[in-house]
Design a protein around this motif. Structure first.
Motif, PDB file in Angstrom:
ATOM      1  N   PHE A 170      -3.670  15.619   3.970  1.00  0.00           N
ATOM      2  CA  PHE A 170      -4.982  15.998   4.484  1.00  0.00           C
ATOM      3  C   PHE A 170      -5.633  14.822   5.225  1.00  0.00           C
ATOM      4  O   PHE A 170      -6.143  14.961   6.335  1.00  0.00           O
ATOM      5  CB  PHE A 170      -5.848  16.451   3.308  1.00  0.00           C
ATOM      6  CG  PHE A 170      -7.227  16.910   3.694  1.00  0.00           C
ATOM      7  CD1 PHE A 170      -7.397  17.913   4.637  1.00  0.00           C
ATOM      8  CD2 PHE A 170      -8.345  16.354   3.094  1.00  0.00           C
ATOM      9  CE1 PHE A 170      -8.663  18.345   4.989  1.00  0.00           C
ATOM     10  CE2 PHE A 170      -9.622  16.779   3.438  1.00  0.00           C
ATOM     11  CZ  PHE A 170      -9.780  17.770   4.392  1.00  0.00           C
ATOM     12  N   GLU A 171      -5.580  13.645   4.594  1.00  0.00           N
ATOM     13  CA  GLU A 171      -6.149  12.448   5.229  1.00  0.00           C
ATOM     14  C   GLU A 171      -5.500  12.175   6.577  1.00  0.00           C
ATOM     15  O   GLU A 171      -6.163  11.843   7.545  1.00  0.00           O
ATOM     16  CB  GLU A 171      -5.928  11.213   4.337  1.00  0.00           C
ATOM     17  CG  GLU A 171      -6.912  11.080   3.191  1.00  0.00           C
ATOM     18  CD  GLU A 171      -8.352  11.065   3.669  1.00  0.00           C
ATOM     19  OE1 GLU A 171      -8.631  10.330   4.634  1.00  0.00           O
ATOM     20  OE2 GLU A 171      -9.171  11.797   3.092  1.00  0.00           O
ATOM     21  N   GLU A 172      -4.172  12.314   6.614  1.00  0.00           N
ATOM     22  CA  GLU A 172      -3.457  11.962   7.841  1.00  0.00           C
ATOM     23  C   GLU A 172      -3.700  12.978   8.949  1.00  0.00           C
ATOM     24  O   GLU A 172      -3.878  12.607  10.101  1.00  0.00           O
ATOM     25  CB  GLU A 172      -1.951  11.827   7.581  1.00  0.00           C
ATOM     26  CG  GLU A 172      -1.554  10.828   6.503  1.00  0.00           C
ATOM     27  CD  GLU A 172      -1.912   9.370   6.822  1.00  0.00           C
ATOM     28  OE1 GLU A 172      -2.155   9.063   7.992  1.00  0.00           O
ATOM     29  OE2 GLU A 172      -1.968   8.568   5.871  1.00  0.00           O
ATOM     30  N   VAL A 173      -3.712  14.281   8.601  1.00  0.00           N
ATOM     31  CA  VAL A 173      -3.803  15.289   9.672  1.00  0.00           C
ATOM     32  C   VAL A 173      -5.181  15.300  10.324  1.00  0.00           C
ATOM     33  O   VAL A 173      -5.331  15.773  11.437  1.00  0.00           O
ATOM     34  CB  VAL A 173      -3.446  16.728   9.217  1.00  0.00           C
ATOM     35  CG1 VAL A 173      -2.008  16.818   8.799  1.00  0.00           C
ATOM     36  CG2 VAL A 173      -4.371  17.196   8.124  1.00  0.00           C
ATOM     37  N   LYS A 174      -6.166  14.736   9.664  1.00  0.00           N
ATOM     38  CA  LYS A 174      -7.497  14.694  10.282  1.00  0.00           C
ATOM     39  C   LYS A 174      -7.512  13.745  11.477  1.00  0.00           C
ATOM     40  O   LYS A 174      -8.386  13.811  12.312  1.00  0.00           O
ATOM     41  CB  LYS A 174      -8.538  14.256   9.252  1.00  0.00           C
ATOM     42  CG  LYS A 174      -8.954  15.402   8.341  1.00  0.00           C
ATOM     43  CD  LYS A 174     -10.119  15.021   7.465  1.00  0.00           C
ATOM     44  CE  LYS A 174      -9.685  14.150   6.321  1.00  0.00           C
ATOM     45  NZ  LYS A 174     -10.717  13.907   5.329  1.00  0.00           N
ATOM     46  N   HIS A 175      -6.546  12.852  11.506  1.00  0.00           N
ATOM     47  CA  HIS A 175      -6.443  11.906  12.622  1.00  0.00           C
ATOM     48  C   HIS A 175      -7.728  11.143  12.863  1.00  0.00           C
ATOM     49  O   HIS A 175      -8.138  10.953  14.005  1.00  0.00           O
ATOM     50  CB  HIS A 175      -6.026  12.624  13.914  1.00  0.00           C
ATOM     51  CG  HIS A 175      -4.569  12.956  13.928  1.00  0.00           C
ATOM     52  ND1 HIS A 175      -3.594  12.001  13.826  1.00  0.00           N
ATOM     53  CD2 HIS A 175      -3.933  14.142  14.000  1.00  0.00           C
ATOM     54  CE1 HIS A 175      -2.420  12.590  13.849  1.00  0.00           C
ATOM     55  NE2 HIS A 175      -2.598  13.888  13.928  1.00  0.00           N
ATOM     56  N   ARG A 176      -8.403  10.778  11.825  1.00  0.00           N
ATOM     57  CA  ARG A 176      -9.614   9.993  12.013  1.00  0.00           C
ATOM     58  C   ARG A 176      -9.244   8.564  12.376  1.00  0.00           C
ATOM     59  O   ARG A 176      -8.151   8.113  12.061  1.00  0.00           O
ATOM     60  CB  ARG A 176     -10.428   9.992  10.725  1.00  0.00           C
ATOM     61  CG  ARG A 176     -11.000  11.342  10.436  1.00  0.00           C
ATOM     62  CD  ARG A 176     -12.070  11.255   9.397  1.00  0.00           C
ATOM     63  NE  ARG A 176     -12.645  12.567   9.194  1.00  0.00           N
ATOM     64  CZ  ARG A 176     -13.365  12.890   8.129  1.00  0.00           C
ATOM     65  NH1 ARG A 176     -13.575  12.011   7.189  1.00  0.00           N
ATOM     66  NH2 ARG A 176     -13.873  14.102   8.030  1.00  0.00           N
TER      67      ARG A 176
END
Ligand code: UDP
Ligand code: MG
Length: 316
Positions: free
Chosen positions: A290-296
């Motif tokens: 989840f953290e990675e796919v947000k591409h923040r």
């Protein structure tokens, strides 16, 4: 030839001057130009104003202020992005990574090594608990991870431009730089040292931050926990089949009526526990996905003194 030194600081007001003096003393003796890049990781003490003063006095000091506390690994990443050196050294700002060791790192780089990693043989003021957990963490990691992660590995290291440019292409959020650098390949060499006690202040790694780093390390380099959940599930499944056979046997072969509630309760608790553990493990990984796919963005800065644009040579 330019050397970059990257130092993350988080509430290190009592160490900044001492560190600056020691590094300056060591660096002026070396035959290289250098830049000293401080990344202030959202300090709430006077660190940022002290750094501002240093930057005013000495143009080789470059300071990046992160907008808030992002954590040690991200602060390091930010400093690496802004480093323009032919080689870059990352080190802590509390004197636990002795500046006196810099010439040795540089010498090993001059000998043709791409990465000089340091191995902390021991830490003079480490608590019994920290030494113990650190030691066993590395042991467990090495059983589980796909890449070797050396016991006592630290974030005190030198990388040349080639290694750094490759490292910079790794943009994951849950970063465990020690593992990534170990996995880069190239010509790497190890240098052993004993970390002296902190010069001043207390460790900025809370137990919470340590657990996070440890879990990031495991989850980023291993899927063994996911498999482990399956094995435990299989074992308990097998156990329940044996239990069913036992119950059938007792039912048909013996005349006595067995109440059996205890077995049932134990089985329910056991299986419930196993399922929750497995779900927890999946959750750990899912949270990271989840953290990675947000591409923040990994970090954002609020101010910088003397700094230039980030170095983008790795994208060319
Ligand atoms: N640090 C940071 N952000 C944090 C925690 C620590 O930039 O959230 C910095 C800290 O100022 C120091 C380095 O990272 O320069 C290592 O931290 P510390 O000495 O507290 O860790 P320890 O040596 O106890 O493992
Ligand atoms: Mg320290």
């Amino acid at each position: 030839m330019l050397l970059s030194i990257v130092v993350p600081v988080y509430n290190e007001e009592a160490n900044i001057l001492k560190f600056y003096q020691s590094v300056t003393e060591v660096m002026t003796k070396l035959a290289y130009d250098y830049e000293l890049i401080y990344v202030d990781d959202g300090s709430t003490d006077s660190s940022s104003s002290l750094l501002h003063e240093l930057a005013d006095r000495d143009k080789r000091v470059k300071v990046l202020l992160l907008a808030r506390n992002f954590g040690h690994q991200i602060a390091l990443t930010c400093g690496l992005d802004y480093a323009h050196g032919d080689a870059v050294i990352t080190m802590d700002g509390d004197m636990q990574h002795p500046p006196a060791l810099i010439p040795e790192l540089v010498r090993l780089w001059e000998e043709g090594n791409d990465v000089v990693r340091t191995i902390r043989d021991s830490t003079e003021d480490a608590s019994w608990m920290k030494a113990f957990t650190s030691k066993y963490y590395y042991k467990v990691m090495n059983i589980m991870a796909n890449v070797p992660i050396v016991e006592g590995g630290s974030d005190f290291r030198l990388m040349n431009r080639k290694a750094l440019n490759t490292l910079k292409r790794f943009r994951e959020h849950g970063r465990f730089l020690r593992g990534i650098v170990g996995d880069l390949g190239y010509k790497q060499v190890e240098l052993h040292f004993v970390a002296p006690p902190r010069f001043a202040g207390v460790s900025k790694f809370s137990v919470r931050k340590m657990i996070h780093l440890a879990l990031d390390g495991v989850a980023a380099f291993s899927t063994v926990p996911l498999r482990l959940a399956m094995y435990v599930g299989l074992a308990s499944g097998l156990l329940s089949i044996l239990m069913i056979l036992h119950i059938l046997f007792v039912h048909f072969m013996s005349a006595t009526v067995v109440s059996g509630w205890a077995t049932l309760a134990v089985a329910i608790f056991f299986l419930g526990g196993v399922q929750l553990i497995a779900l927890g493990i999946i959750g750990e990984y899912l949270g990271r996905v989840f953290e990675e796919v947000k591409h923040r963005p990994l970090y954002w800065t609020k101010e910088c003194y003397n700094c230039e644009k980030p170095d983008n040579t790795h994208t060319k």
